[in-house]
Design a protein around this motif. Structure first.
Motif, short mmCIF file in Angstrom:
data_model
loop_
_atom_site.label_atom_id
_atom_site.label_comp_id
_atom_site.label_asym_id
_atom_site.label_seq_id
_atom_site.Cartn_x
_atom_site.Cartn_y
_atom_site.Cartn_z
N ALA A 41 -3.04 10.47 5.15
CA ALA A 41 -3.09 11.02 6.51
C ALA A 41 -3.16 12.53 6.39
O ALA A 41 -2.35 13.14 5.68
CB ALA A 41 -1.84 10.60 7.31
N ALA A 42 -4.13 13.13 7.06
CA ALA A 42 -4.32 14.58 6.99
C ALA A 42 -4.38 15.17 8.39
O ALA A 42 -4.48 14.44 9.39
CB ALA A 42 -5.60 14.91 6.22
N GLY A 43 -4.31 16.48 8.46
CA GLY A 43 -4.36 17.17 9.75
C GLY A 43 -4.17 18.66 9.54
O GLY A 43 -4.52 19.22 8.50
N LYS A 44 -3.61 19.33 10.53
CA LYS A 44 -3.27 20.76 10.49
C LYS A 44 -4.41 21.62 9.95
O LYS A 44 -5.32 21.96 10.67
CB LYS A 44 -1.96 20.95 9.72
CG LYS A 44 -0.74 20.38 10.45
CD LYS A 44 0.55 20.76 9.78
CE LYS A 44 1.77 20.12 10.45
NZ LYS A 44 2.12 20.67 11.75
N ILE A 45 -4.42 21.98 8.65
CA ILE A 45 -5.37 22.98 8.16
C ILE A 45 -6.81 22.51 8.25
O ILE A 45 -7.73 23.34 8.27
CB ILE A 45 -5.06 23.43 6.72
CG1 ILE A 45 -5.30 22.30 5.72
CG2 ILE A 45 -3.66 23.98 6.61
CD1 ILE A 45 -5.28 22.76 4.27
N ILE A 46 -7.06 21.20 8.33
CA ILE A 46 -8.46 20.73 8.33
C ILE A 46 -9.13 20.90 9.69
O ILE A 46 -10.31 20.62 9.83
CB ILE A 46 -8.58 19.27 7.88
CG1 ILE A 46 -7.98 18.31 8.90
CG2 ILE A 46 -7.94 19.07 6.51
CD1 ILE A 46 -8.33 16.84 8.65
N GLY A 47 -8.38 21.39 10.71
CA GLY A 47 -8.97 21.60 12.02
C GLY A 47 -9.26 23.06 12.35
O GLY A 47 -9.75 23.35 13.44
N GLY A 48 -8.96 23.96 11.42
CA GLY A 48 -9.29 25.36 11.65
C GLY A 48 -8.64 25.97 12.87
O GLY A 48 -9.18 26.89 13.48
N LEU A 82 0.83 -1.20 0.00
CA LEU A 82 0.00 0.00 0.00
C LEU A 82 0.87 1.26 0.00
O LEU A 82 1.97 1.27 0.55
CB LEU A 82 -0.92 0.02 1.21
CG LEU A 82 -1.93 -1.11 1.36
CD1 LEU A 82 -2.93 -0.80 2.48
CD2 LEU A 82 -2.67 -1.38 0.05
N VAL A 83 0.34 2.31 -0.62
CA VAL A 83 0.99 3.62 -0.60
C VAL A 83 0.19 4.53 0.32
O VAL A 83 -1.01 4.74 0.11
CB VAL A 83 1.07 4.23 -2.01
CG1 VAL A 83 1.65 5.65 -1.95
CG2 VAL A 83 1.92 3.35 -2.92
N VAL A 84 0.87 5.03 1.35
CA VAL A 84 0.25 5.96 2.32
C VAL A 84 0.88 7.32 2.13
O VAL A 84 2.08 7.49 2.34
CB VAL A 84 0.46 5.48 3.77
CG1 VAL A 84 -0.12 6.51 4.75
CG2 VAL A 84 -0.18 4.12 3.98
N CYS A 85 0.10 8.30 1.72
CA CYS A 85 0.62 9.65 1.56
C CYS A 85 0.35 10.46 2.83
O CYS A 85 -0.81 10.59 3.27
CB CYS A 85 0.00 10.35 0.36
SG CYS A 85 0.88 10.04 -1.17
N ASP A 86 1.41 10.97 3.43
CA ASP A 86 1.28 11.84 4.59
C ASP A 86 1.12 13.27 4.10
O ASP A 86 2.07 13.90 3.67
CB ASP A 86 2.53 11.70 5.47
CG ASP A 86 2.48 12.62 6.70
OD1 ASP A 86 1.53 13.42 6.81
OD2 ASP A 86 3.40 12.54 7.52
N GLU A 87 -0.12 13.77 4.17
CA GLU A 87 -0.42 15.14 3.75
C GLU A 87 -0.82 16.00 4.94
O GLU A 87 -1.51 17.01 4.78
CB GLU A 87 -1.52 15.14 2.69
CG GLU A 87 -1.13 14.41 1.42
CD GLU A 87 -1.98 14.79 0.22
OE1 GLU A 87 -2.34 15.98 0.11
OE2 GLU A 87 -2.27 13.90 -0.60
#
Length: 453
Positions: A279-286, A251-256
């Motif tokens: 994997a996402a975070g930072k800007i998506i939490g406002g 599998l390819v997991v992109c850490d964004e």
């Protein structure tokens, strides 16, 4: 009284209140603060408040913020629509054991935008997002090992940390990079379960992935690692990683977590990557704690416990809390394609201005980055990977001097990794950054040891 920092000021700025707070902090925290990433020179600058693109410290000084809490605040500080939405929410409750409609709203927004995400799960941090993405890959493939990029930062999970802080004394040969543990006491078996790849080394990636294929659950890929130099990926390297992974069922997991801010649809889409998980975070939490794991229905099914015990049980007391969900939705709604385009145009203009200043002064610096991200390297040519971007002692001293010069001119420039822009910034702010850099170069010794005039 709050006041603007004068551009002509050359002496160290007053820091009395921060020094008092740091003295208190040292009595209650092991090194005076609660985050290893807090910069200090030698005292950390304590913040009183943020206003748009600017920070105001406890000594009343105002700074243009190019850190934005490590690239999290894409709208800058105190983004009014998000703050208003959260204020309305607070009296209704901040966390529940039951789900709310707010988590569905944010999930639908992200799924609609990001091509690789069919389904999603929310957690509290980027570290958790990467950790659960790796667990999902292990559960889906039945394999335990991972491959990752040398020097890339993926949070604080043993396997994800391996190789992120390698040095010339520890990183091994170019053909066989070593999975150097991140902290003393790391179980020795961790290194046995991590394969390190050098960024932009297509041939090496194919060889090392194929050699460990029967053990690899996933390849953890940051399309533009910030600590790895914020260097653009070669298309040949991306192709090598994806093709070899597909050939061997890896599998390819992109850490964004950081690089989702590169475009409306994220950095994977920008660079033509079709990952199995993101994997996402930072800007998506406002501006509030958040993380997310998203991907295809097929792979995300490992989290499904509706009819039987889930292969990967993912909970979290504060996961999908309504405060983060509401702030994230409102902030991301404001990040329209036009908003991303404006940020990228500002980033392009700034990188061009910094590059032009370097050429005028014939300075040994180079600029990397994309969209709203940039990094100033004390190098003569653009590095291709972590090893090439790793600073010598003299180069590290030059970066420290540059950050110190910027702070004395009213700009917070991160010393090590990515600097970033926010939608709160103006063209005048971009001009200010370029002007301060130009004046820094004018005071920096040239290659023959003479100060430039």
């Amino acid at each position: 009284m709050l006041h603007e920092i004068k551009a002509s000021r050359s002496n160290a700025l007053p820091n009395a209140q921060s020094e008092l707070l740091f003295a208190r902090g040292r009595s209650v925290f092991p090194d005076g603060t609660t985050r290893a990433t807090v910069e200090r020179d030698p005292t950390p600058r304590y913040v009183m408040k943020g206003e748009g693109a600017y920070l105001i410290d406890v000594d009343g000084q105002r700074f243009l913020d190019l850190n934005n809490n490590f690239t999290t605040l894409i709208h800058g500080h105190g983004f009014a629509p998000a703050m208003d939405a959260v204020s309305r929410l607070l009296r209704d409750g901040t966390c529940f054991s039951n789900p709310t409609a707010h988590e569905i709203d944010l999930a639908e927004l992200l799924i609609d935008r990001i091509p690789a995400i069919d389904q999603i799960r929310f957690v509290n941090t980027g570290t958790e997002a990467v950790m659960f993405a790796m667990k999902a890959a292990r559960a889906f493939t039945g394999r335990s090992c991972i491959a990752k990029i040398e020097g890339a930062y993926h949070g604080s999970y043993d396997w994800a940390e391996a190789g992120q802080g390698s040095t010339p004394f520890t990183w091994g040969s170019p053909e066989a990079p070593i999975a150097v543990p991140s902290y003393v006491g790391t179980p020795p078996t961790v290194a046995d379960e991590v394969v390190i790849l050098r960024f932009n080394d297509a041939e090496g990636a194919r060889r090392r992935i194929a050699a460990a294929a029967d053990r690899l659950a996933c390849i953890l890929l940051d399309p533009m690692p910030s600590r790895g130099g914020l260097i653009p990926p070669d298309p040949e390297f991306i192709t090598a990683v994806i093709e070899t992974a597909r050939q061997h069922g890896i599998l390819v997991v992109c850490d964004e977590v950081l690089n989702l801010r590169q475009s409306y649809r994220g950095s994977s889409a920008r660079y033509g990557i079709e990952p199995d998980l993101i994997a996402a975070g930072k800007i998506i939490g406002g501006g509030f704690p958040v993380g997310a794991i998203g991907g295809s229905r097929r792979v995300m099914s490992v989290f499904d416990g509706s009819t039987d015990r889930a292969k990967v049980a993912q909970g979290g007391t504060f996961s999908a809390n309504p405060v983060s969900m509401v702030a994230g939705r409102v902030s991301m709604e404001a990040m329209t394609e036009a908003a991303f385009d404006r940020l990228e145009a500002m980033g392009d203009r700034l990188r061009a201005a910094l590059t032009a200043a370097i050429a005028r002064h014939q300075a040994h610096f180079v600029i990397s980055g994309a969209a709203s991200l940039f990094r100033i390297h004390p190098k003569q040519t653009l590095p291709r990977d972590y090893r090439a971007s790793y600073p010598s002692p003299q180069e590290a001293a030059a970066v420290k001097a540059m950050s110190r010069f910027f702070i004395n001119e009213g700009i917070i420039l991160p010393a090590g990794a990515a600097a970033c822009l926010s939608t709160a910034m103006t063209d005048a702010d971009i001009d200010k950054i370029a002007d301060v850099f130009e004046r820094f170069l004018a005071t920096t010794p040239s290659s023959n040891g003479e100060a430039r005039k």
